[in-house]
Enzyme design. Structure first.
Site, PDB file in Angstrom:
ATOM      1  N   ASP A 150     -39.196  16.474 -37.923  1.00  0.00           N
ATOM      2  CA  ASP A 150     -40.602  16.790 -38.206  1.00  0.00           C
ATOM      3  C   ASP A 150     -41.315  15.623 -38.897  1.00  0.00           C
ATOM      4  OD1 ASP A 150     -42.950  18.337 -38.509  1.00  0.00           O
ATOM      5  OD2 ASP A 150     -41.816  20.119 -39.032  1.00  0.00           O
ATOM      6  N   HIS A 182     -44.095  25.393 -38.571  1.00  0.00           N
ATOM      7  CA  HIS A 182     -43.340  24.262 -38.040  1.00  0.00           C
ATOM      8  C   HIS A 182     -42.043  24.734 -37.381  1.00  0.00           C
ATOM      9  CE1 HIS A 182     -45.570  20.782 -39.918  1.00  0.00           C
ATOM     10  NE2 HIS A 182     -46.142  21.825 -40.494  1.00  0.00           N
TER      11      HIS A 182
END
Length: 450
Positions: free
Chosen positions: A123, A21
Site C-alpha cells: 500500500d 484499503h
C-alpha cells in the site's frame, strides 16, 4: 523465467490498516485468482482480519489465506490490540497507529522469510515493506487504492509546489486545503505521509497498480505515469459483489423499495469510518425533508457512542413528519443491492473512492457531500464526469439544508436528472466493458516479475 500455466504463483498483500484499503486488496485477490493460478496471502492485524474474513466466500478458501501481523503494544500502551485498525480509532491515536505499523517491520520480515512469496503487493504507507522484500530478492509492486486524480494532485503538489495543477476541474476550496495539507505533515517517526507516498512509489518495480478505470480517469492515469516515471496499470473498480445470503434487514428494505416508483429514492450513506456531527445530521435531515424525496438513510455511531439511539440525534418530530416516505437504518444496510434496485435514483455520498466506483458501476447518480481526506477531489471528479452534482457549502465549509434539498431535487426530480442519469448509465456500461480487459492486463504485467 518461463512459468507453467499450472504452477501456483504466491503473492503476499500488505494493505494499510483501514477497511477502505483492505477491501480493495481482497477484491483484487479474488480477481487475480479467477484469472490464473495465484495463491494469495493477505496480511493484516488480527482485529482487521476478524472483520474481513466473513466477507470471503468459501469458494476462495483454497487460494486466499490470511496472515496475522502483530503490532507492538507493550511499547505503545495507549494502543491496545483492538485499536490496531482505523475503524473506531480515536483520531488522536492515528499517529500512534502509524508508528506501531512501522515498528512491526521485523515481524513482517519474518513473514516474508516464512512464506517466500513470488511477489509482494503493498500500500501507500510502508516504504520499509518493499525494502525488506528486496533484501530477500522478492519483487514488489505498489497498489494505490485512491483515485488517480487524487494521487496525481498529491504527487504534483509534492514535486512542483509552485506550479499550478494542469487540470482546473480538480481543485480544493480554502476550507478543504487545510485538511489536505495536514496529510503532508509529519505523523510517524518524523516522516510525513507525503514522503511515505513518494518512497513507496519509488521502491515499486516499474509498474504501479491503481484502483480505477481508464473509462473515468484516463488523463489522470497518464499524468501520474509522467510524474512517477512508471507505468500506471488500472485494475478496474474492484467493487465487492453482494454475498449470497439474505438477512432480515435486507428483505424488508427491498420490500419497501419495491413499492416505490422507478428512480424516485435517494440512498444516503457516509461510509463505515466517518461519523456525521450532530449539526451535520440536523442539516441533512432537514434537507431530506425539504426535498420531499423518498429516502433510505444509514446512520452509524462511533464505538464510544454505542447505545445511542437514532431518535436522539434527529430533529424533533422528523420521523413522524416523513412517515413512510423515508426509512432510517442504523449500522448496516445491503448497499450493493440497494444501489442496483430500479427505485434508487441517487446516492447521497461522502465520496469515498469505493463508494464513488460502486455508484458508477450501479449507474446511480451521486449527490456529493464530501467530508475530508480524498473525498473533495473525488466529488470534483464526479462533477467533471457528469455522474452527479456536489452540494455546495458556505465559505467556512458549513452544510446548509436548503442546498442539500436543492441538489437532491435536481438529481432525482427536476429536468436536469435525465442528463445526469443518462451519463451515469453510459459510464456504467463503458466501465463494465473494460473490466475483464483491465484485470487481464494486470495479470500480464505481474507475470513479468515471477
Amino acid at each position: 523465467m518461463v512459468y507453467s500455466e499450472h504452477k501456483s504463483i504466491t503473492v503476499l498483500m500488505l494493505p494499510w490498516l483501514a477497511h477502505g484499503h483492505i477491501s480493495p486488496f481482497l477484491e483484487l485477490s479474488k480477481k487475480l485468482t479467477s484469472k490464473r493460478n495465484f495463491h494469495i496471502f493477505i496480511c493484516s492485524t488480527p482485529v482487521n482480519l476478524t472483520s474481513i474474513k466473513p466477507k470471503l466466500s468459501p469458494k476462495y478458501s483454497h487460494c486466499i489465506e490470511f496472515v496475522e501481523l502483530h503490532l507492538p503494544h507493550e511499547e505503545l500502551p495507549e494502543l491496545p490490540p483492538h485499536y490496531h485498525t482505523t475503524n473506531g480509532l480515536p483520531p488522536h491515536l492515528m499517529s500512534s497507529l502509524k508508528r506501531a505499523f512501522d515498528m512491526s517491520s521485523n515481524n513482517f520480515s519474518n513473514i516474508l522469510a516464512t512464506l517466500k512469496p513470488d511477489l509482494l503487493i503493498y500500500d501507500f504507507i510502508p516504504p520499509w515493506a518493499p525494502s525488506l522484500a528486496s533484501l530477500q530478492n522478492i519483487p514488489s509492486v505498489r497498489f494505490i487504492t485512491t483515485s488517480a486524480a487524487l494521487t496525481s494532485l498529491r504527487v504534483h503538489h509534492l514535486k512542483n509546489p509552485s506550479v499550478k495543477f494542469p487540470f482546473p476541474s480538480i481543485y480544493l476550496r480554502d476550507y478543504e486545503a487545510k485538511n489536505f495539507n495536514n496529510l503532508l505533515k509529519p505523523s510517524s517517526n518524523g516522516i510525513n505521509d507525503g514522503d511515505h507516498v513518494q518512497q513507496c512509489s519509488a521502491r515499486s518495480c516499474n509498474i504501479i497498480l491503481v484502483k480505477t478505470s481508464r473509462e473515468i480517469e484516463a488523463k489522470y492515469v497518464y499524468h501520474l505515469s509522467g510524474l512517477l516515471g512508471k507505468k500506471i496499470v488500472p485494475v478496474g473498480p474492484l467493487v465487492q459483489e453482494p454475498m449470497d445470503q439474505k438477512v432480515d434487514e435486507e428483505t424488508w428494505i427491498m420490500k419497501w423499495l419495491n413499492k416505490r416508483e422507478r428512480s424516485s429514492v435517494v440512498y444516503v450513506c457516509f461510509g463505515s469510518e466517518y461519523f456525521l456531527s450532530s449539526e451535520q445530521i440536523e442539516e441533512l435531515a432537514h434537507g431530506l425533508e425539504l426535498s420531499k424525496v423518498s429516502f433510505i438513510w444509514v446512520i452509524r455511531f462511533p464505538k464510544e457512542e454505542k447505545g445511542k439511539r437514532v431518535e436522539e440525534v434527529l430533529p424533533e418530530g422528523f420521523l413522524e413528519r416523513v412517515g413512510e416516505k423515508g426509512i432510517i437504518v442504523e449500522g448496516w444496510a445491503p448497499q450493493a443491492n440497494i444501489l442496483k434496485h430500479s427505485s434508487v435514483g441517487g446516492f447521497v455520498s461522502h465520496c469515498g473512492w469505493s463508494s464513488v466506483l460502486e455508484s458508477i458501476k450501479s449507474g446511480v447518480p451521486i449527490i456529493a457531500i464530501p467530508m475530508h481526506l480524498d473525498q473533495p477531489i473525488n466529488a470534483r471528479l464526479v462533477e467533471e464526469l457528469g455522474a452527479g452534482l456536489e452540494v455546495k457549502r458556505t465559505g467556512e465549509g458549513i452544510l446548509q439544508r436548503e442546498e442539500v434539498a436543492k441538489v437532491i431535487r435536481k438529481v432525482v426530480v427536476e429536468k436536469i436528472r435525465e442528463g445526469v442519469r443518462k451519463k451515469a448509465l453510459e459510464l456504467r456500461d463503458n466501465m463494465k466493458k473494460r473490466e475483464d480487459e483491465e484485470i487481464a492486463g494486470v495479470v500480464e504485467e505481474l507475470m513479468q516479475f515471477v
